[in-house]
Design an enzyme around this catalytic site. Structure first.
Site, short mmCIF file in Angstrom:
data_model
loop_
_atom_site.label_atom_id
_atom_site.label_comp_id
_atom_site.label_asym_id
_atom_site.label_seq_id
_atom_site.Cartn_x
_atom_site.Cartn_y
_atom_site.Cartn_z
N GLU A 41 0.85 -1.20 0.00
CA GLU A 41 0.00 0.00 0.00
C GLU A 41 0.88 1.25 0.00
O GLU A 41 2.01 1.22 0.50
CB GLU A 41 -0.90 0.00 1.24
CG GLU A 41 -0.12 0.03 2.54
CD GLU A 41 -1.01 -0.12 3.77
OE1 GLU A 41 -1.83 0.77 3.99
OE2 GLU A 41 -0.85 -1.13 4.49
N CYS A 72 24.18 43.59 -15.17
CA CYS A 72 23.34 43.23 -14.03
C CYS A 72 21.89 43.63 -14.29
O CYS A 72 21.63 44.80 -14.62
CB CYS A 72 23.85 43.92 -12.77
SG CYS A 72 22.80 43.66 -11.32
N LYS A 127 11.16 2.73 0.17
CA LYS A 127 11.20 4.16 -0.11
C LYS A 127 11.43 4.43 -1.60
O LYS A 127 12.11 3.68 -2.28
CB LYS A 127 12.32 4.82 0.70
CG LYS A 127 12.06 4.87 2.20
CD LYS A 127 10.85 5.73 2.50
CE LYS A 127 10.83 6.31 3.88
NZ LYS A 127 11.89 7.21 4.22
N CYS A 130 24.33 48.35 -6.12
CA CYS A 130 23.41 47.32 -6.58
C CYS A 130 22.44 46.96 -5.45
O CYS A 130 22.87 46.47 -4.41
CB CYS A 130 24.17 46.08 -7.03
SG CYS A 130 23.09 44.78 -7.69
N LYS A 152 2.72 4.57 1.04
CA LYS A 152 3.14 5.10 2.34
C LYS A 152 2.82 6.60 2.36
O LYS A 152 3.51 7.40 1.74
CB LYS A 152 4.64 4.87 2.56
CG LYS A 152 5.15 5.33 3.92
CD LYS A 152 6.63 4.98 4.09
CE LYS A 152 7.13 5.40 5.46
NZ LYS A 152 7.10 6.86 5.67
N TYR A 212 -5.29 2.52 8.11
CA TYR A 212 -4.57 1.39 7.53
C TYR A 212 -4.09 0.36 8.56
O TYR A 212 -3.50 -0.65 8.20
CB TYR A 212 -3.37 1.87 6.71
CG TYR A 212 -2.39 2.77 7.46
CD1 TYR A 212 -1.58 2.28 8.47
CD2 TYR A 212 -2.29 4.11 7.13
CE1 TYR A 212 -0.70 3.10 9.14
CE2 TYR A 212 -1.40 4.95 7.79
CZ TYR A 212 -0.62 4.44 8.79
OH TYR A 212 0.24 5.27 9.46
N CYS A 269 28.05 40.77 -10.89
CA CYS A 269 27.80 42.20 -11.04
C CYS A 269 28.94 42.97 -10.39
O CYS A 269 29.39 42.64 -9.30
CB CYS A 269 26.47 42.56 -10.37
SG CYS A 269 26.20 44.32 -10.15
N ASP A 303 2.61 10.37 3.38
CA ASP A 303 3.53 11.27 4.08
C ASP A 303 2.71 12.31 4.84
O ASP A 303 2.41 13.39 4.34
CB ASP A 303 4.46 11.95 3.08
CG ASP A 303 5.60 12.68 3.77
OD1 ASP A 303 5.77 12.49 4.99
OD2 ASP A 303 6.30 13.46 3.10
N CYS A 326 20.98 46.58 -11.51
CA CYS A 326 21.55 47.94 -11.50
C CYS A 326 22.22 48.32 -12.82
O CYS A 326 22.73 49.42 -12.95
CB CYS A 326 22.55 48.08 -10.36
SG CYS A 326 24.06 47.10 -10.58
#
Length: 723
Positions: free
Chosen positions: A136, A440, A335, A470, A138, A247, A464, A140, A443
């Site tokens: 089944e 940049c 898992k 900036c 799992k 479950y 930059c 979370d 700026c």
């Protein structure tokens, strides 16, 4: 295996095979503390700080060490613990039957080993028939135990530490999937166990509401579910869209069915939601087929799962198998590996970090990957986007990525999602290659890739050069500017920088020193701001004024020029003596040719990378404007004039070359600086003295050609009087 002595390394860095009993004991104690901390963050605070994969790795290492050294197993170590102690805000409920966790399988072979262990333990003869096992998803979410007496819900408790949980009865009663009264004929006592979770669509809607109301959004559905169930006010829980899958069970006055599959079906008859994907399998291949089928459909599910749980179906066999430590022998969690999904790359956005790094980010068509809605992914740098390195060869992991592409996204735990593949068959015929910006985006300053003088290769990151102006870098630059080893303004810390910047009081360094004058003219006084008063405001202004004169090296360091740390700032201050001389030299070296450029590179300890960063900084008009404003307010003091000390080499430029026999090169440099000399790495017409040892080559010849004084190492000791 490392060649380094294992005992000289921290226990966390030593492989289990290399651990001695002493280091194994230390490592078990370290792991116990770390795992307990993560358990607390996950179970009590609903705020895990590492991914599930990283947590599992810690537990696997702990188990491997315990297996190797069974005598060292801690009585209260991770193997004996489940979850974390209940939070103090809730009443406690002792579980009549402990709520244990599951061992993990990470690949198909682990599953085969699990089934093999079960068969061996039971001495299960194939002639007895198939060994049926259920599979089944799992979920979370947050584990919950519901106790019913006479068919009525009596209380609800979280897992807690496995033995004692938190009493969340009032909150659980607000969840629609949890019946207050069971249907049909039921045993007198029933403990139903399952998982509280939040569907993806509900999670997104909740976060949207939280954000609209100025609240804190949840990182993922699991945190949202856990945080919602564990509210101290049940009306808050009632407002959250929680769901529940049943479950399993705990204490039962009688078991109406004799199999796992039969009991779960009965839970549905009593009024609970059960997972429709649960299957009963009779072979390992069947189990793995269910696992891979669920894995493939994972992105389409409306709830988070992180694996598949296998349980021996017959309850009498479960009882025979029993438990080992913190988990049952008859169950295991398989898992999932890193999560992946396909989506569309809508755009590439450039973000500017505090050091000026231009980082490309993929803007994606939102896709749910492992229960998290992913809309961004890292793209590392411009070569990664092109998929081709500086040498023209394909780079590892790099892709030719273009807006509009169909791409595969991968998440591994909680790390930043990344693009691992692109479907070129789906690329539009008119898709254009992405052009990485050379300015940049914040700026408009130049954005450059520095070149390594040794390898000739450019840095992978474009940065930059805006520095002081900036906005993306501004607050971090300001924090650096006022830091202890720079201007060291008392009472002007990170908190004040953030607040003043946000309120437009201090945007650039010069405004620190005009703050008091502006405050006098302002209707909103600093002393009237929250957290301030007349005394604290007065103290801050006095601390600022106390720094209107500053040592040259501190001033240079405070500017936050890339690669210019405290050490390099001292070298530059000593080499140029005054701010005026230094600034003029940096501007003169701007073309990266000529005498000023050569002199800068000749300073011992200042290489090509530092030199390039300096001239790039001074080449920006924005930086020069901010410097001019700053210099209206502060005065850098000239470096100490050591020539007056009487040393025969004070103020002179010295070059050491050849093999030194009485001292190392670093010792020679330190000695020269102690006597007031400047040490250079190359000979020029500005060189005053060359100290030549055996094997001196081109530098000695150039000194002779330029008629520079040359002495031996012994002559140097005689000259400075250090014999």
């Amino acid at each position: 295996m490392s060649n380094q002595n294992p005992e000289s390394r921290p226990s966390s860095e030593i492989s289990v095979a290399e651990l001695s009993p002493e280091t194994a004991k230390a490592e078990l104690e370290r792991l116990a503390a770390e795992i307990a901390d993560h358990d607390r963050r996950y179970h009590q605070e609903d705020a895990p700080s590492i991914s599930d994969a990283e947590y599992d790795a810690l537990r696997r290492r702990n188990l491997e060490i315990e297996t190797r050294y069974p005598d060292l197993v801690l009585s209260e170590g991770p193997s004996a613990q489940v979850g974390a102690a209940p939070a103090s805000g809730f009443g406690k409920i002792a579980h009549r039957v402990p709520m244990l966790s599951l061992d993990n399988a990470f690949n198909d072979d682990d599953v085969r080993d699990f089934v093999g262990r079960v068969r061996r333990f039971l001495k299960f003869d194939p002639l007895m028939g198939a060994l049926a096992v259920t599979a089944e998803p799992k979920i979370d979410g947050l584990s919950l135990s519901l106790r019913y007496e006479g068919g009525k819900l009596v209380y609800a408790a979280t897992r807690g530490d496995g033995a004692t949980g938190e009493n969340v009865t009032a909150n659980a009663k607000t969840i629609k999937d949890i019946p207050h009264t069971l249907q049909g004929t039921v045993p007198d006592v029933i403990e139903v166990r399952g998982e509280v979770y939040m569907a993806h669509q509900d999670f997104q809607a909740l976060n949207a509401r939280m954000e609209a109301n100025g609240g804190k959004v949840f990182a993922n559905p699991r945190n949202a579910a856990a945080g919602s169930l564990r509210q101290l006010k049940s009306e808050i829980t009632a407002s959250r869209p929680l769901k529940f899958f049943a479950y399993a069970w705990g204490e039962m006055s009688e078991l109406p069915k004799d199999t796992q599959n039969g009991m779960v079906a009965l839970l549905a008859d009593w009024g609970f939601q059960i997972n429709p994907l649960m299957k009963r399998c009779e072979t390992v291949e069947d189990l793995l087929a269910v696992y891979h089928g669920i894995e493939e459909s994972r992105a389409q599910l409306d709830y988070d799962i992180d694996g598949v749980v296998y349980k021996v179906d017959r309850l009498d066999l479960q009882e025979r198998l029993g438990f080992v430590s913190r988990s049952p022998r008859w169950a295991i969690a398989h898992k999932f590996p890193a999560e992946q999904a396909w989506t569309v790359l809508n755009d590439i956005e450039i973000q500017v970090g505090r050091t000026g790094a231009l980082t490309p980010v993929a803007k994606l068509e939102p896709i749910t990957v492992g229960g998290v809605v992913v809309s961004n992914a890292t793209l590392h740098n411009e070569d990664y986007i092109k998929g081709i390195g500086q040498d023209g060869e394909p780079i590892r992991g790099g892709k030719d990525l273009r807006p509009g592409d169909t791409v595969k996204i991968q998440r591994a735990g909680d790390v930043i999602p990344q693009i691992v593949d692109v479907d070129l068959d789906k690329r539009s015929a008119d898709a254009e290659a992405y052009a990485f910006p050379v300015r940049c985006p914040i700026c408009n300053s130049h954005a450059v890739r520095e070149e390594n003088e040794k390898t000739g290769r450019k840095d992978a990151i474009r940065r930059c050069t805006g520095g002081l102006i900036c906005p993306a870098q501004a607050t971090e630059k300001l924090k650096h500017f006022v830091s202890r080893n720079a201007f060291d303004i008392e009472g002007f810390g990170d908190k004040q920088v953030d607040a003043f910047y946000q309120d437009d009081l201090v945007k650039v360094p010069a405004e620190i020193f005009t703050l008091e004058a502006r405050d006098k003219q302002s209707l909103t006084k600093l002393r009237n701001r929250e957290g301030w008063g007349a005394v604290s405001a007065k103290n801050l202004f006095e601390a600022i004024n106390a720094r209107r004169e500053i040592d040259l090296n501190r001033f240079i360091f405070a500017l936050g020029i890339r690669h210019v740390g405290e050490g390099n700032a001292k070298l530059l201050a000593r080499a140029y003596g005054s701010w005026e001389t230094f600034a003029a030299a940096m501007e003169a070296a701007g073309e990266q040719t000529g005498e000023a450029w050569t002199d800068l590179n000749d300073i011992d300890g200042i290489g090509h990378i530092v030199a390039e960063a300096l001239v790039e900084f001074f080449a920006e008009s924005h930086n020069r404007e901010q410097l001019a404003a700053l210099l209206e307010e502060v005065t850098p003091k000239d470096a100490e004039n050591i020539e007056a000390s009487g040393s025969p080499v004070a103020g002179k430029t010295v070059v050491f070359t050849g093999s030194l026999e009485r001292m190392t090169r670093d010792e020679a440099k330190a000695m020269a600086e102690r006597f007031g000399a400047k040490v250079s790495g190359s000979v020029s017409k500005k060189t005053d003295l060359v100290v030549a040892g055996p094997g001196a080559g081109s530098k000695l010849k150039k000194a002779q050609d330029l008629n520079v004084d040359v002495i031996s190492e012994d002559g140097w000791f005689d000259l400075v009087g250090a014999n």
